[in-house]
Write a protein that holds these residues in place. Sequence first.
Motif, PDB file in Angstrom:
ATOM      1  N   TYR A  28      -0.500  -1.226  -0.888  1.00 37.87           N
ATOM      2  CA  TYR A  28      -0.535  -1.050   0.244  1.00 37.87           C
ATOM      3  C   TYR A  28      -2.960  -1.902   0.004  1.00 37.87           C
ATOM      4  O   TYR A  28      -3.141  -0.294  -0.768  1.00 37.87           O
ATOM      5  CB  TYR A  28      -0.983   0.005   1.533  1.00 37.87           C
ATOM      6  N   ALA A  29      -2.955  -2.625   0.782  1.00 37.86           N
ATOM      7  CA  ALA A  29      -4.358  -2.540   0.755  1.00 37.86           C
ATOM      8  C   ALA A  29      -4.784  -3.038   2.331  1.00 37.86           C
ATOM      9  O   ALA A  29      -4.884  -4.025   2.978  1.00 37.86           O
ATOM     10  CB  ALA A  29      -5.364  -4.264   0.045  1.00 37.86           C
ATOM     11  N   PHE A  30      -6.112  -2.579   2.471  1.00 39.94           N
ATOM     12  CA  PHE A  30      -7.446  -3.164   3.727  1.00 39.94           C
ATOM     13  C   PHE A  30      -7.976  -4.386   3.279  1.00 39.94           C
ATOM     14  O   PHE A  30      -9.347  -3.341   2.233  1.00 39.94           O
ATOM     15  CB  PHE A  30      -7.851  -2.219   4.562  1.00 39.94           C
ATOM     16  N   VAL A  31      -8.546  -5.711   3.679  1.00 37.77           N
ATOM     17  CA  VAL A  31      -9.081  -6.626   2.843  1.00 37.77           C
ATOM     18  C   VAL A  31     -10.564  -6.986   4.011  1.00 37.77           C
ATOM     19  O   VAL A  31      -9.586  -6.796   5.347  1.00 37.77           O
ATOM     20  CB  VAL A  31      -8.098  -7.336   2.374  1.00 37.77           C
ATOM     21  N   PRO A  32     -11.961  -6.329   3.830  1.00 36.31           N
ATOM     22  CA  PRO A  32     -12.339  -6.717   5.589  1.00 36.31           C
ATOM     23  C   PRO A  32     -12.926  -7.953   5.382  1.00 36.31           C
ATOM     24  O   PRO A  32     -12.235  -8.567   4.188  1.00 36.31           O
ATOM     25  CB  PRO A  32     -13.845  -5.791   5.309  1.00 36.31           C
ATOM     26  N   SER A  33     -13.121  -7.911   6.217  1.00 41.08           N
ATOM     27  CA  SER A  33     -13.364  -9.727   6.552  1.00 41.08           C
ATOM     28  C   SER A  33     -15.341  -9.468   6.829  1.00 41.08           C
ATOM     29  O   SER A  33     -16.109  -8.601   6.704  1.00 41.08           O
ATOM     30  CB  SER A  33     -13.252 -10.352   7.707  1.00 41.08           C
ATOM     31  N   LYS A  34     -16.037 -10.760   6.161  1.00 39.73           N
ATOM     32  CA  LYS A  34     -17.206 -10.758   6.148  1.00 39.73           C
ATOM     33  C   LYS A  34     -17.654 -11.240   7.290  1.00 39.73           C
ATOM     34  O   LYS A  34     -16.979 -12.162   8.211  1.00 39.73           O
ATOM     35  CB  LYS A  34     -17.684 -12.321   5.765  1.00 39.73           C
ATOM     36  N   PRO A  35     -18.897 -10.695   8.740  1.00 38.42           N
ATOM     37  CA  PRO A  35     -19.150 -10.654   9.226  1.00 38.42           C
ATOM     38  C   PRO A  35     -19.231 -12.666   9.421  1.00 38.42           C
ATOM     39  O   PRO A  35     -20.348 -13.040   8.675  1.00 38.42           O
ATOM     40  CB  PRO A  35     -20.734  -9.815   9.369  1.00 38.42           C
ATOM     41  N   VAL A  36     -19.534 -13.111  10.973  1.00 35.03           N
ATOM     42  CA  VAL A  36     -19.868 -14.064  11.520  1.00 35.03           C
ATOM     43  C   VAL A  36     -20.963 -14.596  12.477  1.00 35.03           C
ATOM     44  O   VAL A  36     -20.915 -13.849  13.352  1.00 35.03           O
ATOM     45  CB  VAL A  36     -18.342 -14.965  11.922  1.00 35.03           C
ATOM     46  N   GLN A  37     -21.800 -15.086  11.574  1.00 31.38           N
ATOM     47  CA  GLN A  37     -23.448 -15.193  12.820  1.00 31.38           C
ATOM     48  C   GLN A  37     -23.114 -15.714  13.351  1.00 31.38           C
ATOM     49  O   GLN A  37     -23.695 -15.143  14.721  1.00 31.38           O
ATOM     50  CB  GLN A  37     -24.057 -15.772  11.637  1.00 31.38           C
ATOM     51  N   ALA A  92     -11.959  -9.122  14.129  1.00 34.46           N
ATOM     52  CA  ALA A  92     -13.449  -9.425  13.279  1.00 34.46           C
ATOM     53  C   ALA A  92     -13.060  -7.777  11.642  1.00 34.46           C
ATOM     54  O   ALA A  92     -13.976  -8.247  10.792  1.00 34.46           O
ATOM     55  CB  ALA A  92     -14.507  -8.838  14.103  1.00 34.46           C
ATOM     56  N   ASP A  93     -12.239  -6.975  12.111  1.00 33.18           N
ATOM     57  CA  ASP A  93     -12.491  -5.972  10.886  1.00 33.18           C
ATOM     58  C   ASP A  93     -12.107  -6.542   9.765  1.00 33.18           C
ATOM     59  O   ASP A  93     -12.338  -6.484   8.783  1.00 33.18           O
ATOM     60  CB  ASP A  93     -11.688  -4.406  11.230  1.00 33.18           C
ATOM     61  N   GLY A  94     -10.781  -7.734   9.709  1.00 28.40           N
ATOM     62  CA  GLY A  94     -10.095  -7.558   8.210  1.00 28.40           C
ATOM     63  C   GLY A  94      -8.624  -7.807   8.550  1.00 28.40           C
ATOM     64  O   GLY A  94      -8.476  -7.945  10.067  1.00 28.40           O
ATOM     65  N   ALA A  95      -7.926  -7.870   7.467  1.00 24.66           N
ATOM     66  CA  ALA A  95      -6.329  -7.459   7.502  1.00 24.66           C
ATOM     67  C   ALA A  95      -6.244  -6.654   6.994  1.00 24.66           C
ATOM     68  O   ALA A  95      -6.500  -6.114   5.838  1.00 24.66           O
ATOM     69  CB  ALA A  95      -6.536  -9.483   7.363  1.00 24.66           C
ATOM     70  N   ALA A  96      -4.438  -5.955   7.128  1.00 17.12           N
ATOM     71  CA  ALA A  96      -4.253  -4.805   6.821  1.00 17.12           C
ATOM     72  C   ALA A  96      -3.370  -6.318   5.888  1.00 17.12           C
ATOM     73  O   ALA A  96      -2.883  -6.476   6.254  1.00 17.12           O
ATOM     74  CB  ALA A  96      -3.659  -3.900   7.228  1.00 17.12           C
ATOM     75  N   CYS A  97      -2.788  -5.358   4.348  1.00 14.19           N
ATOM     76  CA  CYS A  97      -1.795  -5.910   3.685  1.00 14.19           C
ATOM     77  C   CYS A  97      -0.480  -5.371   2.734  1.00 14.19           C
ATOM     78  O   CYS A  97      -1.279  -3.741   2.269  1.00 14.19           O
ATOM     79  CB  CYS A  97      -2.045  -7.467   2.467  1.00 14.19           C
ATOM     80  N   VAL A  98       0.946  -5.328   2.667  1.00 11.00           N
ATOM     81  CA  VAL A  98       1.209  -4.436   1.691  1.00 11.00           C
ATOM     82  C   VAL A  98       1.840  -6.070   0.848  1.00 11.00           C
ATOM     83  O   VAL A  98       3.196  -6.086   1.412  1.00 11.00           O
ATOM     84  CB  VAL A  98       2.527  -3.524   2.149  1.00 11.00           C
ATOM     85  N   ASP A  99       2.417  -5.491  -0.687  1.00 12.85           N
ATOM     86  CA  ASP A  99       3.276  -6.737  -0.389  1.00 12.85           C
ATOM     87  C   ASP A  99       4.392  -6.116  -1.150  1.00 12.85           C
ATOM     88  O   ASP A  99       4.851  -4.353  -0.229  1.00 12.85           O
ATOM     89  CB  ASP A  99       2.315  -6.195  -2.712  1.00 12.85           C
ATOM     90  N   ALA A 100       5.049  -6.780  -1.833  1.00  8.79           N
ATOM     91  CA  ALA A 100       6.920  -6.666  -2.307  1.00  8.79           C
ATOM     92  C   ALA A 100       7.448  -5.126  -2.668  1.00  8.79           C
ATOM     93  O   ALA A 100       8.229  -4.854  -2.639  1.00  8.79           O
ATOM     94  CB  ALA A 100       7.076  -7.804  -2.909  1.00  8.79           C
ATOM     95  N   HIS A 101       6.036  -4.837  -3.399  1.00  5.76           N
ATOM     96  CA  HIS A 101       6.359  -3.323  -4.058  1.00  5.76           C
ATOM     97  C   HIS A 101       6.019  -2.380  -3.394  1.00  5.76           C
ATOM     98  O   HIS A 101       5.783  -1.254  -3.947  1.00  5.76           O
ATOM     99  CB  HIS A 101       5.639  -3.741  -5.284  1.00  5.76           C
ATOM    100  N   GLY A 102       5.197  -2.670  -2.140  1.00  5.29           N
ATOM    101  CA  GLY A 102       5.169  -1.659  -1.725  1.00  5.29           C
ATOM    102  C   GLY A 102       3.569  -1.322  -1.655  1.00  5.29           C
ATOM    103  O   GLY A 102       2.778   0.065  -1.373  1.00  5.29           O
TER     104      GLY A 102
END
Length: 314
Positions: free
Chosen positions: A248-257, A236-246
């Motif tokens: 990195y970012a963590f993209v949080p998700s919004k809480p679901v009621q 539920a926290d979100g998702a980590a991602c890294v693009d082809a060039h290295g």
Amino acid sequence: MPCKGRIVCVGMCVLDVIHLVEQYPVEDTDKRCLAGYWQRGGNASNNCTVLRQLGAPDVEFMGMQSASPAFSFLYEDCRKREICIDNCPSTNMDPPFSSVILNQATGSRTIIHSNPGFPSLTFEHLAQLKLTNYGWVHLEGRNPESILPFIRDIRAHNKQLKDPRGRIRISVDLEKMKHEILELGEAADCVFLGKDLATFLGWNKPEEAVMGLYNRFKPQRGENNAKPAIVCPWGADGAACVDAHGNYAFVPSKPVQKIVDSLGAGDTFCAAVIYALHMLDKDLQEAVQFGHAIAGYKLAYRGYDDIESFSQGR
């Protein structure tokens, strides 16, 4: 919508038998459910459903079909949703199915799979696909002996193209806790790394997972020495991602009621990210944000049909 080439999702199609209960049942008791129904399931099959609900005009499922009467519902549901299944091979065996318990009190889903040796796709099945029809190929991470030669065929196809706009992009969903499926990810353009597999490999934080896998992969020869982009949903926290060039970012998700139906939320996220990358030309972080929005919306509704309402309201 401009023509982007067909999206094909390769994997399993199963029958999900679903029971909605107030609370998870105590063992060895007799309990009445709040609702009971069945629907078409399986990761790649669900991906196709979500892609069509989002508005992707040309979607295909590629997987083993069953000539058993039990498969007729699955077959007709694909037809109703205009998901192409023309290239699927068939067997006389009964299809796999899953028994699913949706717990209304917690929003959890418990899945019990039944697969009595249903045959998998072979490379010979996949080699019959006419690659010029496709713009994106998404693969469940299974059967490397069949899938890896198919990926190599796609790479060879891309290499001989005179117009790079016809290039096929490849994504792989890595969930099964097996080391041998990692070679499928290394050969792809985009990898969806399951949290369970990440922890199985020894990575207990999202950044460790995506960067650990990214650093483990070797650059792809003939593809500008690029590595695959990697997306790893982390609950539920979100998702980590890294693009082809290295990057990195963590993209949080919004809480679901309120969670009404969590079955297939991960498949929804995966399909929405693919849709955003392929159909909307979003970058990786934007695509992950879009995936969170669609998956969060899906959690509030039973099944996948209401995703179309989100799509129409964009």
